[in-house]
Design a protein around this motif. Sequence first.
Motif, PDB file in Angstrom:
ATOM      1  N   LEU A  50       8.142-111.836  -0.814  1.00  0.00           N
ATOM      2  CA  LEU A  50       9.487-111.704   0.561  1.00  0.00           C
ATOM      3  C   LEU A  50       9.924-110.031   0.648  1.00  0.00           C
ATOM      4  O   LEU A  50       9.827-109.596   1.347  1.00  0.00           O
ATOM      5  N   MET A  51      10.709-110.189  -0.927  1.00  0.00           N
ATOM      6  CA  MET A  51      11.703-108.289  -0.390  1.00  0.00           C
ATOM      7  C   MET A  51      10.208-107.883  -0.628  1.00  0.00           C
ATOM      8  O   MET A  51      10.288-106.377  -0.446  1.00  0.00           O
ATOM      9  N   ASN A  52       9.627-107.963  -1.139  1.00  0.00           N
ATOM     10  CA  ASN A  52       8.460-106.754  -1.482  1.00  0.00           C
ATOM     11  C   ASN A  52       7.555-106.732  -0.153  1.00  0.00           C
ATOM     12  O   ASN A  52       6.637-105.500   0.117  1.00  0.00           O
ATOM     13  N   VAL A  53       7.547-107.962   1.032  1.00  0.00           N
ATOM     14  CA  VAL A  53       6.842-107.873   1.652  1.00  0.00           C
ATOM     15  C   VAL A  53       7.143-106.760   2.476  1.00  0.00           C
ATOM     16  O   VAL A  53       7.257-105.979   3.451  1.00  0.00           O
ATOM     17  N   LEU A  54       8.996-106.912   2.807  1.00  0.00           N
ATOM     18  CA  LEU A  54       9.964-106.498   3.449  1.00  0.00           C
ATOM     19  C   LEU A  54       9.559-104.637   2.879  1.00  0.00           C
ATOM     20  O   LEU A  54       9.920-103.594   3.829  1.00  0.00           O
ATOM     21  N   TYR A  55       9.997-104.553   1.421  1.00  0.00           N
ATOM     22  CA  TYR A  55       9.805-103.055   1.455  1.00  0.00           C
ATOM     23  C   TYR A  55       8.558-102.463   1.204  1.00  0.00           C
ATOM     24  O   TYR A  55       9.071-101.209   0.970  1.00  0.00           O
ATOM     25  N   GLY A  56       7.431-102.653   1.814  1.00  0.00           N
ATOM     26  CA  GLY A  56       6.008-102.500   1.610  1.00  0.00           C
ATOM     27  C   GLY A  56       5.750-102.301   0.520  1.00  0.00           C
ATOM     28  O   GLY A  56       4.070-101.774   0.277  1.00  0.00           O
ATOM     29  N   LEU A  57       6.010-102.860  -0.276  1.00  0.00           N
ATOM     30  CA  LEU A  57       4.406-103.333  -1.709  1.00  0.00           C
ATOM     31  C   LEU A  57       3.721-104.374  -1.331  1.00  0.00           C
ATOM     32  O   LEU A  57       2.608-103.848  -1.788  1.00  0.00           O
ATOM     33  N   PRO A  77       6.544 -98.707   0.126  1.00  0.00           N
ATOM     34  CA  PRO A  77       7.242 -97.908   0.153  1.00  0.00           C
ATOM     35  C   PRO A  77       8.047 -97.063   1.092  1.00  0.00           C
ATOM     36  O   PRO A  77       9.322 -97.074   1.125  1.00  0.00           O
ATOM     37  N   GLY A  78       7.200 -95.848   1.621  1.00  0.00           N
ATOM     38  CA  GLY A  78       7.762 -94.588   1.521  1.00  0.00           C
ATOM     39  C   GLY A  78       8.208 -95.021   3.160  1.00  0.00           C
ATOM     40  O   GLY A  78       8.778 -94.430   3.924  1.00  0.00           O
ATOM     41  N   ASP A  79       7.517 -95.524   3.903  1.00  0.00           N
ATOM     42  CA  ASP A  79       7.719 -96.295   4.904  1.00  0.00           C
ATOM     43  C   ASP A  79       8.520 -96.518   5.118  1.00  0.00           C
ATOM     44  O   ASP A  79       9.874 -96.653   5.646  1.00  0.00           O
ATOM     45  N   ALA A  80       8.629 -97.921   3.727  1.00  0.00           N
ATOM     46  CA  ALA A  80      10.077 -98.656   4.751  1.00  0.00           C
ATOM     47  C   ALA A  80      11.860 -97.605   4.725  1.00  0.00           C
ATOM     48  O   ALA A  80      12.375 -98.243   4.644  1.00  0.00           O
ATOM     49  N   MET A  81      11.624 -97.221   2.722  1.00  0.00           N
ATOM     50  CA  MET A  81      12.577 -95.928   2.964  1.00  0.00           C
ATOM     51  C   MET A  81      12.964 -95.537   3.880  1.00  0.00           C
ATOM     52  O   MET A  81      14.181 -95.490   4.271  1.00  0.00           O
ATOM     53  N   ASN A  82      11.921 -94.567   4.749  1.00  0.00           N
ATOM     54  CA  ASN A  82      12.185 -93.287   5.836  1.00  0.00           C
ATOM     55  C   ASN A  82      13.075 -93.983   6.877  1.00  0.00           C
ATOM     56  O   ASN A  82      13.453 -93.597   8.121  1.00  0.00           O
ATOM     57  N   ALA A  83      12.423 -95.986   6.976  1.00  0.00           N
ATOM     58  CA  ALA A  83      12.928 -96.315   7.839  1.00  0.00           C
ATOM     59  C   ALA A  83      14.464 -97.270   7.438  1.00  0.00           C
ATOM     60  O   ALA A  83      15.269 -97.680   7.966  1.00  0.00           O
ATOM     61  N   GLY A  84      15.250 -97.441   6.434  1.00  0.00           N
ATOM     62  CA  GLY A  84      16.495 -97.149   6.473  1.00  0.00           C
ATOM     63  C   GLY A  84      16.406 -98.140   5.379  1.00  0.00           C
ATOM     64  O   GLY A  84      17.503 -98.811   5.453  1.00  0.00           O
ATOM     65  N   ILE A  85      15.151 -98.331   4.206  1.00  0.00           N
ATOM     66  CA  ILE A  85      15.501 -99.614   3.509  1.00  0.00           C
ATOM     67  C   ILE A  85      15.798 -99.794   2.377  1.00  0.00           C
ATOM     68  O   ILE A  85      14.460 -98.976   1.833  1.00  0.00           O
ATOM     69  N   GLY A  86      16.727 -99.589   1.419  1.00  0.00           N
ATOM     70  CA  GLY A  86      16.703 -99.612   0.508  1.00  0.00           C
ATOM     71  C   GLY A  86      16.577-100.477  -0.751  1.00  0.00           C
ATOM     72  O   GLY A  86      16.492-101.555  -0.490  1.00  0.00           O
ATOM     73  N   MET A  87      16.003-100.530  -2.083  1.00  0.00           N
ATOM     74  CA  MET A  87      15.845-101.620  -3.037  1.00  0.00           C
ATOM     75  C   MET A  87      16.682-101.479  -4.037  1.00  0.00           C
ATOM     76  O   MET A  87      16.790-100.441  -4.731  1.00  0.00           O
ATOM     77  N   VAL A  88      16.983-102.497  -4.381  1.00  0.00           N
ATOM     78  CA  VAL A  88      17.668-102.179  -6.378  1.00  0.00           C
ATOM     79  C   VAL A  88      17.267-103.056  -6.794  1.00  0.00           C
ATOM     80  O   VAL A  88      18.034-103.938  -7.313  1.00  0.00           O
ATOM     81  N   HIS A  89      16.141-103.169  -7.964  1.00  0.00           N
ATOM     82  CA  HIS A  89      14.841-103.846  -8.533  1.00  0.00           C
ATOM     83  C   HIS A  89      16.562-104.046  -9.822  1.00  0.00           C
ATOM     84  O   HIS A  89      17.541-103.676 -10.429  1.00  0.00           O
ATOM     85  N   GLN A  90      15.490-105.371 -10.276  1.00  0.00           N
ATOM     86  CA  GLN A  90      15.938-105.792 -11.283  1.00  0.00           C
ATOM     87  C   GLN A  90      16.259-105.217 -12.665  1.00  0.00           C
ATOM     88  O   GLN A  90      16.755-104.458 -13.596  1.00  0.00           O
ATOM     89  N   HIS A  91      14.507-104.389 -12.922  1.00  0.00           N
ATOM     90  CA  HIS A  91      14.590-103.572 -13.407  1.00  0.00           C
ATOM     91  C   HIS A  91      14.923-101.808 -13.578  1.00  0.00           C
ATOM     92  O   HIS A  91      14.007-102.122 -12.417  1.00  0.00           O
TER      93      HIS A  91
END
Length: 511
Positions: A50-57, A77-91
């Motif tokens: 679900l979060m990979n969908v949100l992040y554009g992956l 992911p570039g589009d998601a980041m430009n829209a204001g979404i950030g992700m802190v990955h487990q790895h």
Amino acid sequence: MEESETMKLELRGITKRFGTLVANDHIDLTVEPGEIHALLGENGAGKSTLMNVLYGLYQADEGEILLDDVVQHFAGPGDAMNAGIGMVHQHFMLIPVFTVAENVMLGHEETTFGGRLDLQSARRHVRETSERFGFDLDPDALVEDLPVGVQQRVEIIKALSRQAKVLVFDEPTAVLTPQETDELMQIMRQLRDAGTAIVFITHKLREVREVADRITVIRLGRVVGEASPTASNADLANLMVGRAVELTVHKDPARPGDRALVVENLSVIDPHGQIVVNEVSFEVRRGEILAIAGVQGNGQTELTEALLGLQPRVTGTVSLDGVALTGMSVRRILNAGVGFVPEDRQEDGLVSEFTIAENLMLDRSDSPPFVKGGNLQLGYLAEFARDKVKEFDVRAQGITTAVGRLSGGNQQKVVLARELSRELRLFVAAQPTRGIDVGSIEFVHKRIVETRDSGVPVVVVSTELDEVVALADRIAVMYRGGIVGIVPGDTPREVLGLMMAGERPEGVAAA
């Protein structure tokens, strides 16, 4: 979309399929600005998809993503980041040989009028964000020299530097000590109080109750309920699994017998010539569980492999009941009565294309009662497999089902059934509940305790501190290849946390 300091996230009817597998099934989720919304579910429930969908992956097959009520279309992911979404990955997605400032600016580099990278701007941003949240980060420090918890702060600053107003934390505590986990929780609260919308993905009940404002539980790709942080662990586990689960490990005090496993000055050298296990010594008595704790990557894997003869470059000695195992082949060590649950069951514990029955005889496929006169005894194997499937509650259509088609919990039960159906003189379980559901965890823990109570010495290697505390009679804590100390099983979590960071608290003797 008009720029604002905060942002509301809404997912409507998100569906994602992989062939015939429906990983996300019409999921709705709303995260308000200034809210920590926990997405709770078992491994494989569909949280990360679900979060990979949100992040554009991934691209959703159905449904919409909305930010401040505006539908979004993310090609990556570039589009998601430009829209204001950030992700802190487990790895972590960091370059170890780069500085903090270089990692933060990577991917959206600024340049001076002369065309050079504007590192001063990146340094300034790191300092300002560090001061704001109390991160205490040196912009010029090399990432490879930083503790894991500090590296995670670099990931957070990276996201904030891209003006993230929605932050996704994907299983963020998996590689942290308890103290680092507490610090992360405080950082998440600060971000929330500053107006950030936070999605906290986890399967850990204690953590979600501690920090979440709201909890959404998903099971098998569907939302099965929402809960308040005041909900009990039992209620949350019931939602996650779909039935009542016993979360407490019930065990009587250990009655240790004679010394059985003795490890003296054991060292392991990896293929690059690095010492990954350094002069480790410990012993395990009959009828006790020694748990080996530590953050992943501190030598636990290599130590476990050395006990089983899987490491080629080893010094020191390992003996069982006075017989040296060092230098023996893996086959001879298993035949000496050592049961082994590997940390990666799919890679090292099972053959996914083989049936349940075939996997149950893997380490005894060359001798009676499974083989006589060179012939496989199919009747005996079938009867044995049916008994073990029933005894270990393996949920499958039948013993001819390919083990690769089972859930993680049922795969682990097959491994346990195989290893615990032999006459054992030692049982070694590495990460015994990794990636399995709460109900299966309950079953695995019960069988481990029963093995101890039968008089077998048990070594459990786990990065899950809750599991260590629940099972252990004694705890050995590893840090950078060595054992910081060996302490009683009821040692407080904060003491264990200090040891996991390499400190030896007052009163804890060296191993």
